[in-house]
Enzyme design. Structure first.
Site, PDB file in Angstrom:
ATOM      1  N   THR A  55       0.492   1.205  -7.066  1.00 17.70           N
ATOM      2  CA  THR A  55       1.194   2.390  -7.569  1.00 17.70           C
ATOM      3  C   THR A  55       1.734   2.178  -8.978  1.00 17.70           C
ATOM      4  O   THR A  55       1.769   3.109  -9.782  1.00 17.70           O
ATOM      5  CB  THR A  55       2.336   2.749  -6.600  1.00 17.70           C
ATOM      6  N   SER A 101      -3.359  -2.009  -2.942  1.00 21.11           N
ATOM      7  CA  SER A 101      -3.203  -3.353  -2.382  1.00 21.11           C
ATOM      8  C   SER A 101      -3.855  -3.507  -1.015  1.00 21.11           C
ATOM      9  O   SER A 101      -4.085  -4.628  -0.567  1.00 21.11           O
ATOM     10  CB  SER A 101      -1.738  -3.743  -2.332  1.00 21.11           C
ATOM     11  N   THR A 134       2.442  -2.144  -3.456  1.00 14.84           N
ATOM     12  CA  THR A 134       3.534  -2.614  -2.601  1.00 14.84           C
ATOM     13  C   THR A 134       3.124  -2.776  -1.138  1.00 14.84           C
ATOM     14  O   THR A 134       3.785  -3.502  -0.395  1.00 14.84           O
ATOM     15  CB  THR A 134       4.734  -1.651  -2.671  1.00 14.84           C
ATOM     16  N   ASP A 135       2.049  -2.088  -0.724  1.00 10.68           N
ATOM     17  CA  ASP A 135       1.732  -2.087   0.709  1.00 10.68           C
ATOM     18  C   ASP A 135       1.457  -3.478   1.267  1.00 10.68           C
ATOM     19  O   ASP A 135       1.826  -3.784   2.399  1.00 10.68           O
ATOM     20  CB  ASP A 135       0.536  -1.176   0.995  1.00 10.68           C
TER      21      ASP A 135
HETATM   22  N1  ASP Z   1      -0.929   2.395  -2.209  1.00 15.39           N
HETATM   23  C1  ASP Z   1      -0.130   1.552  -2.967  1.00 15.39           C
HETATM   24  C2  ASP Z   1      -0.600   0.122  -2.838  1.00 15.39           C
HETATM   25  O1  ASP Z   1      -1.415  -0.277  -3.580  1.00 15.39           O
HETATM   26  C3  ASP Z   1       1.294   1.676  -2.640  1.00 15.39           C
HETATM   27  C4  ASP Z   1       2.157   1.085  -3.680  1.00 15.39           C
HETATM   28  O2  ASP Z   1       1.719   0.348  -4.540  1.00 15.39           O
HETATM   29  O3  ASP Z   1       3.366   1.356  -3.633  1.00 15.39           O
HETATM   30  O4  ASP Z   1      -0.149  -0.645  -2.034  1.00 15.39           O
END
Ligand code: ASP
Length: 335
Positions: A55, A101, A134-135
């Site tokens: 993100t 991620s 973040t995931d």
């Molecule tokens: N979908 C995103 C990821 O790559 C979510 C994020 O980064 O907050 O994990």
């Protein structure tokens, strides 16, 4: 998918005159912005950013869109959004991948670990920042925590809002991550996670809320510190997480397949067989409570282990607490 591992523009003085064209094959180059080039300063620490996507590198179609956006910004654009970091550090960048991620895999993880170890071995480099979705950030953070041998800081950072959103959190998170990577106070503290003004240990920190900014923390182990006016403040002197072990991955080319099975009422006991048939070389089950599973599942797990010797390791689906069964070849019999 092709991932660039090329280091380009390390502490370079090459200027970027035109906006980045994302279709360019040399997208992975990182140049210091021309207008902040004077900030490249031999008296500043050198921090290297490894960008992987997520993100923090995503764009929506409006400034109110906070779901359904897509990854697209390169490491140069992340730096361009926070030119202030060039006042505190000289920046070099590697574009390792540019994916959500959920798509981070062993190829990327191993590449990251090897490159970070090589980077931190350079006397000129003070610390490293990894930008990440973040995931699954906590998985890469834990992996790096187990494979980075340097005492210099490695900081994982992401964002909960895309770069185009009102109050996007990525730029300040990145500024704080670079500040920490450049800070002598961050040495001997292992790999860390920085989001939302908090500094957490990669060994313990997890994502706890799917949507909110205040999502990364560890309930039992707590935080290592916070940022106050962008200055890192640590609550404790440097300490090692108990039980952390490190592995040398310099010559490792792939990782063994380990499946994670989630225990629940009426769990299908044959999931263990399915994993083995799918090539698993180890199985972790997220047991109920302190690491158990149904009687029928545990009997089948025992059968599978006796027949194959594939290690089946107990963990638990509860977010905190210790397992009743020590990690070993097999355990976790419930009723
Ligand atoms: N979908 C995103 C990821 O790559 C979510 C994020 O980064 O907050 O994990």
């Amino acid at each position: 998918m092709k991932y660039s591992t090329q280091l380009l523009g390390l502490f370079t003085s090459v200027a970027l005159a035109a906006p980045i064209d994302l279709s360019r094959s040399d997208l992975h180059k990182l140049f210091i912005r021309q207008d902040v080039q004077s900030a490249v300063n031999a008296s500043l620490p050198n921090v290297t950013i490894f960008a992987t996507g997520g993100t923090i590198a995503s764009q929506g179609t409006s400034n109110t869109q906070t779901t359904g956006y897509s990854v697209g910004l390169g490491v140069q654009q992340l730096v361009n959004a926070v030119p202030e970091i060039l006042n505190i550090s000289n920046i070099a960048g590697y574009q390792i991948s540019n994916v959500d991620s959920g798509s981070i895999n062993e190829t990327i993880s191993l590449k990251l670990a090897k490159m970070i170890n090589e980077e931190l071995a350079k006397s000129t480099v003070s610390g490293v920042v990894v930008t990440h979705g973040t995931d699954t950030l906590e998985e890469t953070a834990f992996f790096l925590s187990s494979t980075i041998t340097s005492s210099k800081p490695v900081i994982l950072v992401g964002a909960m809002r895309p770069a185009t959103a009102l109050s996007a959190d990525g730029p300040l998170n990145l500024f704080q991550a670079v500040t920490l990577a450049a800070s002598p106070a961050a040495h001997n503290r292992g790999t860390m996670v920085v989001l939302n003004d908090r500094i957490g240990s990669a060994f313990y920190t997890t994502k706890n809320n799917a949507n909110t900014l205040d999502t990364f923390f560890s309930t039992e182990a707590g935080q290592l510190g916070v940022f106050v006016n962008q200055v890192p403040f640590f609550f404790y002197a440097p300490a090692e997480p108990v039980g952390r072990v490190t592995f040398d991955v310099a010559n490792v080319t792939d990782l063994a397949q380990v499946d994670i099975l989630y225990s629940h009422q009426d769990m299908d006991p044959y999931l263990f067989n399915v994993s083995i048939a799918g090539g698993a070389k180890g199985i972790v089950f997220a047991g109920v409570g302190a690491g158990g599973m149904s009687r029928v599942a545990s009997l089948n797990a025992e059968r599978v282990f006796n027949a194959t010797g594939v290690p089946i390791v107990a963990s638990h689906r509860s977010s905190d607490g210790e397992d009743i069964v020590a990690v070993g070849a097999y355990g976790g019999v419930g009723e």
